[in-house]
Design an enzyme around this catalytic site. Sequence first.
Site, short mmCIF file in Angstrom:
data_model
loop_
_atom_site.label_atom_id
_atom_site.label_comp_id
_atom_site.label_asym_id
_atom_site.label_seq_id
_atom_site.Cartn_x
_atom_site.Cartn_y
_atom_site.Cartn_z
N HIS A 51 -12.59 25.97 36.88
CA HIS A 51 -13.84 25.88 36.12
C HIS A 51 -15.05 25.67 37.03
CE1 HIS A 51 -11.84 26.03 32.34
NE2 HIS A 51 -11.24 24.86 32.46
N ASP A 88 -3.71 29.72 33.02
CA ASP A 88 -4.11 28.46 32.41
C ASP A 88 -4.54 28.69 30.96
OD1 ASP A 88 -5.15 25.52 33.51
OD2 ASP A 88 -6.36 26.25 31.84
N HIS A 90 -7.10 27.58 29.51
CA HIS A 90 -8.54 27.76 29.45
C HIS A 90 -8.98 28.88 30.39
CE1 HIS A 90 -7.69 23.47 28.54
NE2 HIS A 90 -8.58 23.67 27.57
N ASP A 175 -1.05 24.10 30.65
CA ASP A 175 -1.51 23.57 29.38
C ASP A 175 -1.31 24.55 28.22
OD1 ASP A 175 -3.37 25.05 30.77
OD2 ASP A 175 -5.02 23.62 30.53
#
Length: 259
Positions: A51, A88, A90, A175
Amino acid sequence: ERFAFDADTPISAQSYATALLATGGFLTVLEAMMTHDIDNGFALVRPPGHHAERDRAMGFCLFNSVAIGAQYLREKFGLKRILVMDWDLHHGNGTQHSFYDDPGVLYVSTHQYPYYPGTGAAEEVGRGPGEGYTVNLPMPAGCGDAEYLELFQTVIEPICRQFEPEFVLISAGFDAHARDPLGGMNVTAEGFGLMARALLRIARDHAQGRCAAILEGGYDLEGLQSSTQRVLDEMNGEALDASLPEVNIRGLLPRVWEV
């Protein structure tokens, strides 16, 4: 001493040094592979990185280790084509933006959408000379092994093989595991292992076997442990030539991904 870049990214006096160690650990893995000291590697480091933007820490991330690693391979070793696969939960906004106009890095992301950080729509494909080298595969909550494997077999693997990467990097967030408290996906440890197998085969066929992973998200300890171990088992190469399970759920996923 404490500070918060945002609600998700608090830091302490030791955070900077720890983040340097995390990124440096990944670069050490890459260098050891390029000098043929190891065949492949998994940097089990935190904080995660995907991120982090060029000028902004966010989403638990301080430095974008996988993006730094891709650029390190290009600048120090002269590689021209780097694949970054981000599974991931996200979307890796920082990695995408690092190479959005760059045809030398193919960035492919599977992610729950809409969800944090809000980027990663299928229409985000890169710009200028980098158009077509960003591949976003936004997925609705509830997807599991079958949906992910279908994407790997019908979309991701053909695109990656056409790109012919010289090195495969994995932003290995766990995740999307069914047990994870932050996500809504249903991937199992076996699913992550099979995704790793597909990428290891691409690395074998196009990148002299060079495939390195770095830990991103994953917030259930049991899911994190089992999934990481399953990927490490694949990296040991024992089942690299074993067949992937056949899946056929075409029609459940958006047609924009058809190739």
